[in-house]
Design an enzyme around this catalytic site. Structure first.
Site, PDB file in Angstrom:
ATOM      1  N   SER B 134     118.790  90.676 -19.878  1.00  0.00           N
ATOM      2  CA  SER B 134     118.115  90.743 -21.168  1.00  0.00           C
ATOM      3  C   SER B 134     119.112  91.163 -22.270  1.00  0.00           C
ATOM      4  CB  SER B 134     116.930  91.710 -21.027  1.00  0.00           C
ATOM      5  OG  SER B 134     115.999  91.502 -22.031  1.00  0.00           O
ATOM      6  N   HIS B 168     114.963  85.279 -20.605  1.00  0.00           N
ATOM      7  CA  HIS B 168     113.510  85.185 -20.346  1.00  0.00           C
ATOM      8  C   HIS B 168     112.989  83.811 -20.778  1.00  0.00           C
ATOM      9  CE1 HIS B 168     113.890  89.455 -19.739  1.00  0.00           C
ATOM     10  NE2 HIS B 168     114.008  89.732 -21.017  1.00  0.00           N
TER      11      HIS B 168
END
Lengths: 268, 248
Positions: B134, B168
């Site tokens: 992330s 993501h």
């Protein structure tokens, strides 16, 4: 202009040497004083825990202190807050913005990365009260003394208030000599030192009151005059001691009644 | 100190100990790159504000088989067990630097304020394996798409990898659209990864894509002849017993 905006006054900053809900869970005097600075009946207060990395314990303490006193929210810059609202919208609708302590270096760097520093200046200009302790107080001045990288060192601030500020003068006595040396050398401009529990109130850039939540504490004004440090001790007003209670400027009865009514409605 | 390893970055679209409890495949892959029996792994949780629970999970995951430590940029005044003193020397001694998730904007702001951007670049050049998920993936690239604080925007990363990155990718449908639109509008071409997919770069080039989930995907996104093309990349599923990375 909304009613809320029309009730805003000149720019105000409450800079605390330490104290408030994070350091004085059983003494609400300074936090009540911060709320007493706004005239709107149901104040909105926004907590910025940036300097400590948004720790849950600090956020919980904030709500424990303010949830029944005001319309309280916090702004996280590390966790998703689940809102697509802009920082500008969130910041400029407040009545009080309350900044927690921690790492001043991180605080300023992260605010700047999110362009929040400019929004806070704008909030101040519009009469939204800025309050804070420790890193959250020194940040409004030209500079202060921080432990952000371990050892004590001089650090620059946002410069809304002229002069420098150093905190925890009684609680962390090793700070004071570092600050005095920086003022003597010209690295920092003259300014104020405050004990834990002491708050300096500024209207515009003028200091107007010095208050405290703890008896026996003080603030210190220091200037460099002809190469010598000139010190001047300032005795603060003890909050909660006078007939007016915290803030010593009592909230008018009608406003107090309205606050209580709204709180009761929220609870139901 | 010469590690004998080339500069390497493993950028997770999502996954590893903080997102896939019980699935160690991506973390094991990174540890394998260290080529040490007991690698030195340092956790950098800046993007989460050095969240305590995150640091604890890191130690639980790695402390039995690695020499573990963590860097706190928020508690340097308190000596809470994190690395103190000379951060630079400590980071340059590591085999792996593992960067946690959170806000990439806050991460980059804090790193630059402490000079960590420069130190991490030096560590990378010396062969310390850099990895993260992330925000800990986005930070290494030239440009990165983040939707952490509302609508997706593009931020400038450290630029060790001259590409853009989107993480993501399977999580939110609008990310995919936004990323393609950004690349069409002139953002550096780059790579997108689903949760469970990891992009392994050697030097500045993508060497391979590995995954901890059989269906995790990764894409190259770039403009070709006036339109933005999303090309699906081959992915090696690390749970496949037949996989021989030596020949991959």
């Amino acid at each position: 202009m909304t009613v809320r905006e029309s009730l805003r006054g000149e720019p105000q900053i409450l800079a605390m040497g330490g104290g408030g809900f994070t350091m004085e869970p059983d003494n609400p005097a300074l936090d009540d004083f911060a709320l007493s600075l706004v005239r709107v009946p149901e104040p909105r207060i926004l907590f910025l825990p940036t300097a400590s990395g948004d720790p849950t314990a600090q956020i919980t303490s904030f709500y424990a202190r303010f949830a029944r006193r005001a319309s309280a929210t916090h702004l996280s810059l590390f966790r998703r807050h689940g809102s697509a609202r802009s920082l500008e919208d969130i910041v400029l609708e407040q009545d009080v913005i309350y900044v927690g302590g921690g790492s001043m270096r991180n605080l300023l760097a992260i605010w700047r990365a999110h362009e929040l520093d400019g929004l806070l200046v704008e909030a101040w200009r519009r009469g939204i009260v800025l309050a804070g302790l420790s890193a959250g107080a020194m940040c409004w001045f030209s500079g202060g003394v921080t432990r952000s990288s371990g050892p004590l060192e001089v650090i620059g601030g946002l410069g809304l208030l002229p002069g420098s500020f150093t905190v925890h003068a009684d609680g962390e006595p090793e700070r004071l000599p570092v600050w005095l040396a920086a003022v003597r050398s010209g690295e920092l401009p003259g300014g104020w030192a405050a004990d834990d529990g002491v708050g300096l109130l500024f209207h515009g850039t003028r200091m107007t009151r010095v208050v405290t939540s703890r008896p026996g504490t003080a603030a210190l004004r220091v200037d460099l005059v002809a190469g010598e440090l000139v010190r001047h001790r300032i005795e603060p007003e003890l909050l909660g001691a006078g007939p007016g209670g915290p803030g010593s400027q009592p909230v008018p009865d009608d406003i107090r009644e309205l606050r209580e009514l709204r709180q009761a409605m929220r609870r139901n | 100190m010469n590690t004998g390893r080339p500069p390497q970055i493993v950028a997770f679209g999502g996954g590893g100990f903080s997102m896939e409890a019980g699935n160690p495949l991506l973390d094991d892959y990174v540890l394998g790159l260290a080529e040490r029996e007991r690698p030195k792994v340092c956790f950098v949780p800046t993007a989460s504000g050095d969240a305590d629970h995150y640091v604890v999970r890191f130690y639980r995951t790695f402390s039995t088989r690695c020499e573990t430590s963590h860097v706190s940029l928020f508690r340097r005044d308190r000596g809470d067990g994190a690395v103190e003193g000379d951060l630079e020397a400590h980071l340059l001694r590591q085999d792996v630097i593992y960067v946690g998730g959170g806000s990439v904007v806050s991460l980059l702001g804090a790193w630059r304020a402490h000079g960590l951007d420069r130190v991490l670049k030096q560590a990378w050049r010396r062969g310390v394996v850099l990895c993260g998920l992330s925000a800990g993936s986005l930070c290494w690239f030239q440009e990165a798409v983040t939707a952490f604080h509302g609508a997706p925007t593009v931020v400038r990363g450290l630029g060790l990898l001259p590409h853009s990155n989107c993480v993501h990718y399977d999580g939110e449908p609008e990310r995919r659209e936004e990323y393609r639109r950004f690349v069409g509008d002139g953002v550096t071409p780059g790579y997108a990864a689903d949760d469970g997919a990891a992009l392994h770069f050697v030097g500045r080039d993508l060497r391979r894509v590995v995954s901890s989930r059989p269906r995790a995907r990764a894409f190259r996104v770039e403009p070709r002849k006036g339109e933005v093309v999303e090309e699906q990349l081959p992915v090696s599923y690390l749970g496949d017993a037949q996989l021989d990375l030596a020949v991959a």
